[in-house]
Design a protein around this motif. Structure first.
Motif, PDB file in Angstrom:
ATOM      1  N   TYR A 184       0.863  -1.186   0.000  1.00 60.84           N
ATOM      2  CA  TYR A 184       0.000   0.000   0.000  1.00 60.84           C
ATOM      3  C   TYR A 184       0.898   1.233   0.000  1.00 60.84           C
ATOM      4  CZ  TYR A 184      -3.952   3.030   1.255  1.00 60.84           C
ATOM      5  OH  TYR A 184      -4.943   3.989   1.259  1.00 60.84           O
ATOM      6  N   ILE A 185       0.731   2.087  -0.997  1.00 63.00           N
ATOM      7  CA  ILE A 185       1.543   3.286  -1.150  1.00 63.00           C
ATOM      8  C   ILE A 185       0.660   4.494  -0.883  1.00 63.00           C
ATOM      9  CG2 ILE A 185       2.975   4.633  -2.744  1.00 63.00           C
ATOM     10  CD1 ILE A 185       3.403   1.985  -4.309  1.00 63.00           C
ATOM     11  N   SER A 186       1.057   5.328   0.064  1.00 61.89           N
ATOM     12  CA  SER A 186       0.231   6.468   0.452  1.00 61.89           C
ATOM     13  C   SER A 186       1.080   7.738   0.485  1.00 61.89           C
ATOM     14  CB  SER A 186      -0.392   6.224   1.831  1.00 61.89           C
ATOM     15  OG  SER A 186      -1.178   7.326   2.221  1.00 61.89           O
ATOM     16  N   ILE A 187       0.622   8.771  -0.207  1.00 61.32           N
ATOM     17  CA  ILE A 187       1.337  10.047  -0.226  1.00 61.32           C
ATOM     18  C   ILE A 187       1.233  10.696   1.153  1.00 61.32           C
ATOM     19  CG2 ILE A 187       1.466  12.320  -1.293  1.00 61.32           C
ATOM     20  CD1 ILE A 187       2.269   9.928  -3.073  1.00 61.32           C
ATOM     21  N   ASP A 188       2.372  11.198   1.655  1.00 62.13           N
ATOM     22  CA  ASP A 188       2.414  11.756   3.008  1.00 62.13           C
ATOM     23  C   ASP A 188       1.885  13.176   3.093  1.00 62.13           C
ATOM     24  OD1 ASP A 188       3.591   9.511   4.248  1.00 62.13           O
ATOM     25  OD2 ASP A 188       5.559  10.102   3.517  1.00 62.13           O
ATOM     26  N   SER A 279       3.434   0.426   3.157  1.00 56.93           N
ATOM     27  CA  SER A 279       3.355  -0.759   4.024  1.00 56.93           C
ATOM     28  C   SER A 279       3.347  -1.998   3.139  1.00 56.93           C
ATOM     29  CB  SER A 279       2.115  -0.709   4.921  1.00 56.93           C
ATOM     30  OG  SER A 279       0.941  -0.468   4.169  1.00 56.93           O
ATOM     31  N   GLU A 280       3.983  -3.047   3.622  1.00 57.16           N
ATOM     32  CA  GLU A 280       4.224  -4.242   2.805  1.00 57.16           C
ATOM     33  C   GLU A 280       3.831  -5.493   3.576  1.00 57.16           C
ATOM     34  OE1 GLU A 280       8.078  -6.534   0.781  1.00 57.16           O
ATOM     35  OE2 GLU A 280       8.352  -4.997   2.318  1.00 57.16           O
ATOM     36  N   LEU A 312       9.237   2.706   4.807  1.00 61.13           N
ATOM     37  CA  LEU A 312       8.652   1.420   4.427  1.00 61.13           C
ATOM     38  C   LEU A 312       8.344   0.654   5.703  1.00 61.13           C
ATOM     39  CD1 LEU A 312       7.906  -0.780   2.353  1.00 61.13           C
ATOM     40  CD2 LEU A 312      10.296  -1.513   2.406  1.00 61.13           C
ATOM     41  N   PHE A 313       7.062   0.369   5.935  1.00 62.38           N
ATOM     42  CA  PHE A 313       6.638  -0.318   7.148  1.00 62.38           C
ATOM     43  C   PHE A 313       6.341  -1.786   6.837  1.00 62.38           C
ATOM     44  CE2 PHE A 313       5.407   4.125   7.798  1.00 62.38           C
ATOM     45  CZ  PHE A 313       6.048   4.382   9.003  1.00 62.38           C
TER      46      PHE A 313
END
Length: 549
Positions: A184-188, A279-280, A312-313
């Motif tokens: 999941y890729i989320s712009i900060d 998050s991975e 990267l979490f």
């Protein structure tokens, strides 16, 4: 027009050079990519150097490897047209040449005019074959794009919706079996500015992030046969699903994925005004667990509220922080946190309340609000870690967000204490419910399924009924019964459908709805797949049998 790749093979140098001059003199479209003195030399060169060939002009009788054998062996790995030239007017050679797919067979000495006519015919066939191949390729590409679009739509629905009927789990059959990883890729951050300008600029930068992601997905996994899907989750969030079948070991697949995600994160920071947190998941094989992993990743991403963005979490990395003491806090705060955790694990409410009171007593002696917030964040992280260890992310992926809000909006220290206590007590009860082991949980689940066959049945609803985590419940159900939840529900629904079909006054589309399928066409298709005949065929057969009796 693309040149016609031609290879000439003859053991007589004079004839070989003569054929080459003839071919070149006829048409500029002929490209001589190799001339060889025998079949073995030609075969080794074509195979080892990966030479593409459209037309092979070869003598029949040669040392080492004759022309017939050369064509036979090359056809195992290449498609091309074969043109035989021989000094022997032997019907056996002609028969064998035809059997090996010769497009023509002529005798030496070569008649120049006839050879020109024959090559033009060959050229037409090569062009026709290319056009046929191109048309087939375009059809396959269109089919592939349509399949991909359908799969992305299914994946998008599974990450948006949580209340899909269990029959919808059939969607996984549209995907290959193997190893998967979800990210999941989320712009900060967003672009500052006036409202109208801000919205327009956000769209531009969001499009830039999308291009970075799409280009990297296209180029990063070329040598590994990895398949990938990506889709949006709102303007500034993206899901990525990666698949690998059998080329890589599990740890290699994990390492490759992690490297890719780090590059994505770095490129977003490098080429846009944004940073991104990612998050991975761990590697998984059962795609029906994707909604569960979705919630896990949403939980993991909440850690950026405390640790900051552009990270990267990973689930295992978060667990590594479990024993880290809060910076700037006293050892007593660390000890009280451990006592709270121990009380929750033992479901000892008195111990939790007492440890929490002493925890807040210590907070009152800290020198700054920043240290108070840091200590609370540490406590919240430990609680959420415990929650995730019990697979609680499915139940509430935003637990950490809820806790952080308490520290931001509490109007007094007393209110903060009360809200934290209520939050802890609710978590303790939830964890206890997740851990409860009911020996008859499978039978309870079956009974609930039987009672609700006509309703919307989801894995979560069944699992909630027996107080189990949905992912664990699916695995436990399969282990105890030998069948998946989907197959069990389908079987019971179709058994009920058969009984209803034996009643003459109920229409088939009503039966479909009564057993939980609101699309009669889908119901009929599923019924035929499982029973071997359609609902109407079953009903007709049933009444024929009963009338005979």
């Amino acid at each position: 027009m693309v040149a016609i790749k031609t290879i000439i093979v003859d053991d007589e140098p004079r004839i070989r050079r003569g054929i080459e001059r003839l071919v070149k003199s006829f048409d500029v479209d002929w490209d001589i990519v190799g001339t060889y003195s025998d079949g073995k030399e030609a075969y080794d060169a074509i195979i080892n150097s990966h030479i593409k060939v459209d037309l092979l002009i070869t003598d029949v009788k040669m040392p080492e490897m004759d022309g017939l054998t050369l064509v036979k062996e090359l056809r195992k790995s290449h498609f091309f047209f074969a043109f035989f030239i021989s000094g022997f007017d032997d019907f056996k050679y002609l028969q064998t040449a035809i059997r090996e797919g010769a497009i023509n067979y002529i005798l030496k000495p070569i008649n120049r005019e006839q050879f020109a006519v024959d090559l033009q015919e060959v050229k037409k066939k090569i062009i026709a074959k290319r056009e046929e191949h191109q048309s087939l390729k375009e059809v396959q590409e269109r089919a592939s794009k349509l399949t991909y679009a359908t799969q992305v739509q299914l994946l998008s629905e599974m990450t948006w919706l949580n209340d899909k009927d269990v029959s919808f789990l059939n969607w996984t059959k549209e995907f290959p079996t193997g190893k998967y990883k979800l990210s999941y890729i989320s712009i900060d951050q967003t672009v500052p500015g006036r409202k109208g300008e801000e919205s327009k600029e956000c769209e531009i930068w969001s499009f830039a992030v999308e291009n970075i992601l799409e280009e990297m997905l296209m180029n990063e996994f070329i040598n590994y046969g990895t398949r990938k899907w990506w889709w949006r989750n709102g303007r500034n969030n993206f899901w990525v699903l990666l698949f690998e079948q059998d080329k890589l070991e599990m740890n290699e697949f994990s390492a490759l994925t992690e490297q890719f995600l780090v590059k994505v994160k770095d490129n977003i920071r490098r080429f846009t005004i944004h940073t991104a947190s990612i998050s991975e998941s761990s590697v998984f094989h059962d795609l029906t667990q994707l909604p569960s992993y979705k919630n896990q990743l949403l939980s993991l991403l909440q850690y950026r509220l405390i640790q900051g963005g552009n990270k990267l979490f990973k689930y295992d990395l978060i667990n590594e922080a479990h024993d880290l003491k809060p910076k700037g806090s006293t050892p007593v705060i660390y000890m009280r946190t451990q006592q709270i955790l121990h009380g929750i694990e033992k479901y000892d409410e008195k111990k939790v309340v007492k440890a929490l009171q002493t925890f807040f007593d210590e907070l009152e002696h800290l020198s700054s609000p920043r240290l108070v917030e840091e200590a609370l964040h540490y406590l919240f992280i430990q609680i959420v870690n415990l929650w995730m260890e019990n697979d609680g992310y499915w139940e509430d992926p935003y637990l950490l967000t809820e806790a952080i809000q308490m520290t931001k909006w509490a109007s007094s220290f007393s209110e903060l204490k009360g809200k934290t206590k209520d939050w802890l007590m609710s978590i303790m009860k939830k964890i206890q419910l997740l851990r409860d082991d009911h020996p008859d949980s499978i039978q309870q689940a079956k009974d609930w399924i039987h009672e609700n066959l006509g309703d919307n049945i989801t894995v979560k609803k069944i699992a909630d009924h027996v107080y189990m985590n949905p992912t664990y419940f699916c695995e436990y159900f399969k282990k105890m019964t030998g069948v998946t939840v989907l197959d069990y529900v389908t079987k019971k629904r179709l058994e009920k459908a058969k009984k209803l079909l034996e009643l003459p006054d109920i229409k088939i589309y009503d039966i479909s709805s009564l057993v939980g399928y609101h699309d009669p066409k889908y119901f009929s298709k599923l019924f035929k797949k499982w029973q071997g005949y359609s609902p109407s065929e079953y009903r007709e057969s049933y009444f024929k049998r009963t009338s005979i009796k």
